[in-house]
Design a protein around this motif. Structure first.
Motif, PDB file in Angstrom:
ATOM      1  N   ASP A  74       3.756   3.814   0.921  1.00 43.41           N
ATOM      2  CA  ASP A  74       3.530   2.250  -0.316  1.00 43.41           C
ATOM      3  C   ASP A  74       2.972   1.540   0.217  1.00 43.41           C
ATOM      4  OD1 ASP A  74       5.811   0.830  -1.582  1.00 43.41           O
ATOM      5  OD2 ASP A  74       6.506  -0.325  -0.135  1.00 43.41           O
ATOM      6  N   PRO A 116       3.543   0.164  -3.878  1.00 43.24           N
ATOM      7  CA  PRO A 116       4.480   0.498  -4.550  1.00 43.24           C
ATOM      8  C   PRO A 116       4.758   1.769  -5.974  1.00 43.24           C
ATOM      9  CG  PRO A 116       5.402  -1.404  -4.083  1.00 43.24           C
ATOM     10  CD  PRO A 116       3.718  -0.925  -4.073  1.00 43.24           C
ATOM     11  N   ARG A 120       6.621   5.269   3.503  1.00 42.98           N
ATOM     12  CA  ARG A 120       6.531   3.946   3.827  1.00 42.98           C
ATOM     13  C   ARG A 120       4.605   3.599   3.668  1.00 42.98           C
ATOM     14  NH1 ARG A 120       6.744  -1.042   2.103  1.00 42.98           N
ATOM     15  NH2 ARG A 120       6.267  -2.518   3.654  1.00 42.98           N
TER      16      ARG A 120
END
Length: 192
Positions: free
Chosen positions: A145, A150, A142
């Protein structure tokens, strides 16, 4: 802490030096070796509780007139530690897993993103090392990301000037992620 209830050297040293946790020494060592945080840097600290990395990040910015900023985000509400921090440090309470990158970018100076992103996020530890390590990797992914967007995980080419879903790490910036290690992975070298 080493042993049950017995403070270890780093715990005692953190207290002596005014750090809120012994984890300060992890970032101090990284900073000493790599000097990732420079005067004027904009720093994002993901999983900032209890605030030791906020303290080290702010110290690494140098004197107040050097500028820079440190933003900490944690699922828990975190008070900015009074020692080693100044007006350049702020915190926000949010679940990073569900926090859109445009909201994170809005916390950065001039909404331009961050030059350094630190992730010391840790899952609620269950005691099952493989499960805890897998959850730690999920939090680490995460952080990647958020930092790179993404598309960076899906494609080898990072289109940094794309849409609102791009990452919040400035080009040429630095990303540091701490992961829990499972017993299965111990002894293996995962460095690049």
């Amino acid at each position: 802490m080493s042993g049950v209830g017995a403070p270890d050297f780093f715990y005692r040293e953190a207290q002596r030096l005014g750090y809120v946790a012994r984890s300060a020494f992890k970032l101090l060592q990284i900073q000493k070796q790599y000097k990732l945080i420079k005067p004027g840097s904009s720093v994002l600290d993901l999983g900032c509780a209890p605030g030791a990395w906020l303290q080290v990040a702010c110290q690494s910015l140098g004197p107040l007139d050097n500028g820079g900023s440190v933003v900490g985000i944690d699922i828990k509400k975190v008070k900015v530690p009074s020692l080693h921090c100044d007006a350049r440090v702020q915190t926000a309470s949010a679940d990073v897993i569900n926090l859109p990158s445009n909201q994170v970018r809005a916390l950065s100076p001039k909404q331009k993103g961050f030059s350094v992103i630190l992730s010391d996020m840790c899952p609620s530890v269950s005691g099952i090392t493989t499960k805890d390590a897998a959850l730690s990797v999920e939090l680490g992914m995460r952080a990647v990301d958020l930092a790179l967007g993404p598309a960076a995980l899906a494609s080898p080419v990072n289109n940094s000037d794309s849409s609102t879903d791009s990452g919040v790490l400035k080009p040429g910036g630095h990303l540091v992620i701490k992961l829990l290690e499972s017993q299965d992975a111990q002894g293996e070298n995962f460095r690049k």
